[in-house]
Design a protein around this motif. Structure first.
Motif, short mmCIF file in Angstrom:
data_model
loop_
_atom_site.label_atom_id
_atom_site.label_comp_id
_atom_site.label_asym_id
_atom_site.label_seq_id
_atom_site.Cartn_x
_atom_site.Cartn_y
_atom_site.Cartn_z
N LEU A 1 0.83 -1.20 0.00
CA LEU A 1 0.00 0.00 0.00
C LEU A 1 0.87 1.26 0.00
O LEU A 1 1.94 1.29 0.64
N PRO A 2 0.46 2.28 -0.71
CA PRO A 2 1.28 3.49 -0.84
C PRO A 2 1.19 4.42 0.36
O PRO A 2 1.26 5.64 0.23
N ILE A 3 1.01 3.86 1.53
CA ILE A 3 0.93 4.67 2.76
C ILE A 3 1.73 3.95 3.84
O ILE A 3 1.83 2.72 3.85
N GLY A 4 2.29 4.72 4.76
CA GLY A 4 2.94 4.15 5.94
C GLY A 4 4.30 3.54 5.72
O GLY A 4 4.85 2.93 6.64
N ALA A 5 4.88 3.69 4.52
CA ALA A 5 6.19 3.09 4.26
C ALA A 5 7.29 3.95 4.89
O ALA A 5 7.27 5.18 4.79
N ILE A 6 8.24 3.30 5.55
CA ILE A 6 9.34 3.99 6.20
C ILE A 6 10.64 3.23 5.92
O ILE A 6 10.67 2.00 6.01
N ILE A 7 11.70 3.96 5.59
CA ILE A 7 13.04 3.40 5.48
C ILE A 7 14.00 4.34 6.20
O ILE A 7 14.02 5.54 5.92
N ILE A 8 14.76 3.80 7.14
CA ILE A 8 15.75 4.56 7.88
C ILE A 8 17.10 3.90 7.68
O ILE A 8 17.24 2.68 7.87
N VAL A 9 18.10 4.68 7.30
CA VAL A 9 19.46 4.17 7.09
C VAL A 9 20.37 4.87 8.10
O VAL A 9 20.77 6.02 7.91
N ASP A 10 20.68 4.18 9.18
CA ASP A 10 21.48 4.76 10.25
C ASP A 10 22.95 4.41 10.08
O ASP A 10 23.30 3.25 9.78
N ASP A 11 23.83 5.41 10.30
CA ASP A 11 25.26 5.14 10.32
C ASP A 11 25.66 4.72 11.73
O ASP A 11 24.80 4.51 12.60
N SER A 12 26.96 4.60 11.98
CA SER A 12 27.44 4.11 13.28
C SER A 12 27.07 5.03 14.43
O SER A 12 27.00 4.60 15.58
N SER A 13 26.80 6.31 14.14
CA SER A 13 26.44 7.26 15.18
C SER A 13 24.93 7.36 15.37
O SER A 13 24.45 8.12 16.22
N GLY A 14 24.16 6.62 14.56
CA GLY A 14 22.72 6.64 14.67
C GLY A 14 22.05 7.73 13.86
O GLY A 14 20.87 8.01 14.06
N THR A 15 22.80 8.34 12.92
CA THR A 15 22.24 9.41 12.09
C THR A 15 21.61 8.83 10.84
O THR A 15 22.23 8.03 10.13
N ASP A 16 20.38 9.23 10.58
CA ASP A 16 19.67 8.75 9.40
C ASP A 16 20.22 9.43 8.15
O ASP A 16 20.30 10.66 8.07
#
Length: 206
Positions: free
Chosen positions: A53-68
């Motif tokens: 579904l085209p709603i609610g999609a999330i992608i987070i790419v964190d580095d070693s410091s936790g920064t997206d």
């Protein structure tokens, strides 16, 4: 009345058919899960088994410091979800956390890692492999014990015991009922016999 019956039948059909739908599953990622790439990716792509579904999609790419490191909006195109990366990723390990809404309306999510740089390794993967090997090594001595037959009361024994006890109780109740029935049947005859004997004795005396 006929209309209400039709509505109820339709509702039953819908709810009966609902369990047939299975949650969509992820089929692949770019970069691949657990991969170490020499060239930093410009986006993270998730591919699913069916259109999400085209709603609610999330992608987070964190580095070693936790920064997206995701910059911009998430794009959903059929069974593909894409997140753009802001700038060039430096060498290192990245944690990707994602969530999407399956075509059946349920949330699905997971986490995976990838690395950037020729000398980058994924320590968590190595630690997991070592932990798995250690667990298997510790579990090996216990294998002969697991193959031995179980001791004590099993489920079958418990059921059998309960059944025998129940049958014994039924038999006991049956004997009690039989005794009561025979006693009731015997009482009138005993009274008649006693009355006859008394009558004969009275006749003799007179």
């Amino acid at each position: 009345m006929a209309g209400a019956t039709a509505v109820i039948a339709a509702c039953i059909a819908v709810f009966s058919a609902a369990p047939a739908y299975a949650h969509d599953s992820i089929q692949g990622t770019s970069p691949k899960e657990g991969a170490v790439v020499k060239t930093a990716p410009t986006e993270v792509v998730l591919e699913f088994s069916d259109d999400v579904l085209p709603i609610g999609a999330i992608i987070i790419v964190d580095d070693s410091s936790g920064t997206d490191q995701v910059a911009g909006g998430i794009t959903v195109d059929g069974n593909t979800v894409t997140a753009p990366i802001g700038g060039e990723l430096p060498d290192g390990v990245y944690d990707v956390r994602w969530r999407a809404v399956s075509s059946d309306g349920h949330l699905i999510s997971d986490v995976f890692q990838f690395g950037v740089g020729a000398t980058t390794t994924l320590p968590q993967v190595e630690d997991a492999a070592e932990a798995t090997n250690g667990t298997e090594a510790e579990a090996e001595p216990a294998q002969p014990e697991s193959s031995a037959p179980a001791q004590g009361v099993t489920v079958d024994d418990g059921v059998r015991t309960a059944f025998i006890a129940a049958m014994g109780a039924v038999a006991a109740l049956g004997l009690v009922a039989l005794g009561i029935s025979l006693g009731r049947r015997r009482s009138p005859s005993d009274s008649t016999t006693s009355f006859s004997s008394t009558t004969k004795n009275d006749s003799k005396d007179s």
